[in-house]
Design an enzyme around this catalytic site. Structure first.
Site, PDB file in Angstrom:
ATOM      1  N   ASP A   1       0.825  -1.214   0.000  1.00 25.18           N
ATOM      2  CA  ASP A   1       0.000   0.000   0.000  1.00 25.18           C
ATOM      3  C   ASP A   1       0.861   1.268   0.000  1.00 25.18           C
ATOM      4  OD1 ASP A   1      -2.364   1.381  -0.064  1.00 25.18           O
ATOM      5  OD2 ASP A   1      -2.838   1.125   2.056  1.00 25.18           O
TER       6      ASP A   1
ATOM      7  N   ASN B   1     -10.941  -2.471  -5.583  1.00 19.98           N
ATOM      8  CA  ASN B   1     -10.136  -1.569  -6.418  1.00 19.98           C
ATOM      9  C   ASN B   1     -10.756  -1.331  -7.802  1.00 19.98           C
ATOM     10  OD1 ASN B   1      -6.948  -2.725  -5.084  1.00 19.98           O
ATOM     11  ND2 ASN B   1      -8.122  -0.932  -4.516  1.00 19.98           N
TER      12      ASN B   1
HETATM   13  C1  IPE Z   1      -5.596  -2.748  -0.375  1.00 16.47           C
HETATM   14  O1  IPE Z   1      -5.172  -1.441  -0.538  1.00 16.47           O
HETATM   15  C2  IPE Z   1      -5.570  -3.466  -1.675  1.00 16.47           C
HETATM   16  C3  IPE Z   1      -4.249  -3.652  -2.264  1.00 16.47           C
HETATM   17  C4  IPE Z   1      -3.110  -3.355  -1.724  1.00 16.47           C
HETATM   18  C5  IPE Z   1      -4.252  -4.265  -3.563  1.00 16.47           C
HETATM   19  P1  IPE Z   1      -6.215  -0.233  -0.695  1.00 16.47           P
HETATM   20  O2  IPE Z   1      -5.422   1.001  -0.793  1.00 16.47           O
HETATM   21  O3  IPE Z   1      -7.150  -0.525  -1.806  1.00 16.47           O
HETATM   22  O4  IPE Z   1      -7.002  -0.336   0.673  1.00 16.47           O
HETATM   23  P2  IPE Z   1      -7.997   0.675   1.406  1.00 16.47           P
HETATM   24  O5  IPE Z   1      -9.165   0.855   0.521  1.00 16.47           O
HETATM   25  O6  IPE Z   1      -7.264   1.938   1.639  1.00 16.47           O
HETATM   26  O7  IPE Z   1      -8.351  -0.024   2.672  1.00 16.47           O
HETATM   27  C1  IPE Z   2      -1.416   0.260  -3.437  1.00 14.11           C
HETATM   28  O1  IPE Z   2      -1.233   1.619  -3.435  1.00 14.11           O
HETATM   29  C2  IPE Z   2      -1.687  -0.318  -4.806  1.00 14.11           C
HETATM   30  C3  IPE Z   2      -3.062  -0.776  -5.012  1.00 14.11           C
HETATM   31  C4  IPE Z   2      -4.017  -0.755  -4.137  1.00 14.11           C
HETATM   32  C5  IPE Z   2      -3.385  -1.275  -6.333  1.00 14.11           C
HETATM   33  P1  IPE Z   2      -2.471   2.630  -3.476  1.00 14.11           P
HETATM   34  O2  IPE Z   2      -2.808   2.871  -4.899  1.00 14.11           O
HETATM   35  O3  IPE Z   2      -3.578   2.147  -2.643  1.00 14.11           O
HETATM   36  O4  IPE Z   2      -1.810   3.933  -2.871  1.00 14.11           O
HETATM   37  P2  IPE Z   2      -2.445   4.925  -1.786  1.00 14.11           P
HETATM   38  O5  IPE Z   2      -2.918   4.077  -0.656  1.00 14.11           O
HETATM   39  O6  IPE Z   2      -3.569   5.627  -2.462  1.00 14.11           O
HETATM   40  O7  IPE Z   2      -1.333   5.824  -1.409  1.00 14.11           O
HETATM   41 MG    MG Z   3      -4.049   2.368  -0.684  1.00 17.39          MG
END
Ligand code: IPE
Ligand code: IPE
Ligand code: MG
Length: 247
Positions: free
Chosen positions: A21, A69
């Site tokens: 994340d 996502n």
């Molecule tokens: C969780 O991360 C999913 C992945 C890392 C693929 P998100 O960034 O989507 O999670 P939330 O929505 O902040 O909990």
């Molecule tokens: C994790 O990084 C990747 C996926 C969830 C696909 P994020 O895209 O969630 O990055 P933040 O949490 O918005 O910084």
């Molecule tokens: Mg995230």
């Protein structure tokens, strides 16, 4: 990498799961768009898999795309899907060199055809490797997985292949996407978020949880080893008393 000398190779977790994340925030911090963050996430993936293999972790599962996502802007979803394809192609040699078996969990049929095709190819090419299993959680949601599991078990009951009395925890384990993986021993989440976000709910029932402020694109071997060292300093009691564990 001298952090590795502090690791007890006799007490390495069998299965490490990572919620990768913070890509978006990493990019934002550099004045760039979110996709730039995703594009810079591959080194962290490579270093995590390599360091896991180096110390004898048998399974590593990476949360790459959740069922939730899909709700992101189409531009970002499309970019993530094409990055999946290009990264799989790019990493194939490294997988072969390091003995990585590639596996996928999630609602794989919902991925674009191209991504499904490349994924199937990489899974097939790497299937005889034997050092470590890298499972990619793609269009994965633990609740969706549980629904799918219940449907498949119910079908067997209806077809009289299974009786209700026979259903136990092993039945559930054997019908989850992770049927061929051990329970998660250690779950790592980067970016300072303290939640599970619908990842491996059943499989993490007794996992040790490790959270770090490091944003995923900055995650390196030293950070992975920090998590392992932290894990090794925990006492896993599984409901017993401390005295029962240490005697
Ligand atoms: C969780 O991360 C999913 C992945 C890392 C693929 P998100 O960034 O989507 O999670 P939330 O929505 O902040 O909990
Ligand atoms: C994790 O990084 C990747 C996926 C969830 C696909 P994020 O895209 O969630 O990055 P933040 O949490 O918005 O910084
Ligand atoms: Mg995230």
């Amino acid at each position: 990498m001298d952090k590795k000398v502090h690791i007890n190779l006799q007490r390495v977790p069998q299965h490490v799961a990572i919620i990768m994340d913070g890509n978006g925030r990493w990019a934002k911090g550099k004045g760039m768009n979110r996709v730039f963050g995703h594009k810079n996430a591959l080194t962290a993936v490579r270093e995590s898999v390599e360091s896991a293999a180096e110390i004898g972790v048998k399974a590593i599962t990476l949360y790459a795309f959740s069922t939730e996502n899909w709700k992101r802007p189409k531009l970002e979803v499309d970019a993530l899907m094409s990055l999946l394809v290009s990264s799989l192609k790019k990493e194939l040699n490294t997988f072969q060199k390091n003995g990585v078996v590639v596996n996928a969990i999630g609602n794989i049929e919902s991925l674009p055809t191209k991504a499904q095709k490349v994924l199937k190819e990489v899974i097939d090419i790497t299937k005889n490797n034997d050092k470590i299993t890298l499972t990619l959680a793609l269009s994965y949601g633990a609740r969706e997985e549980i629904v799918n599991t219940i449907k498949n078990i119910s079908k067997k009951v209806v077809n009289k292949e299974l009786s209700i009395e026979e259903i136990n925890e092993n039945t559930i384990n054997n019908h989850l996407y992770t049927f061929n993986l051990p329970d998660v021993d250690l779950m790592i989440r980067t970016s300072g978020e303290y939640r599970i976000s619908n990842f491996l709910l059943w499989q993490m029932a007794y996992a040790e949880l490790y959270f770090t402020e490091v944003l995923w694109p900055d995650f390196r071997k030293e950070h992975f080893f920090d998590a392992i060292i932290d894990y090794q300093n925990r006492e896993r009691r599984f409901g017993k008393t401390s005295e029962q564990i240490t005697e």
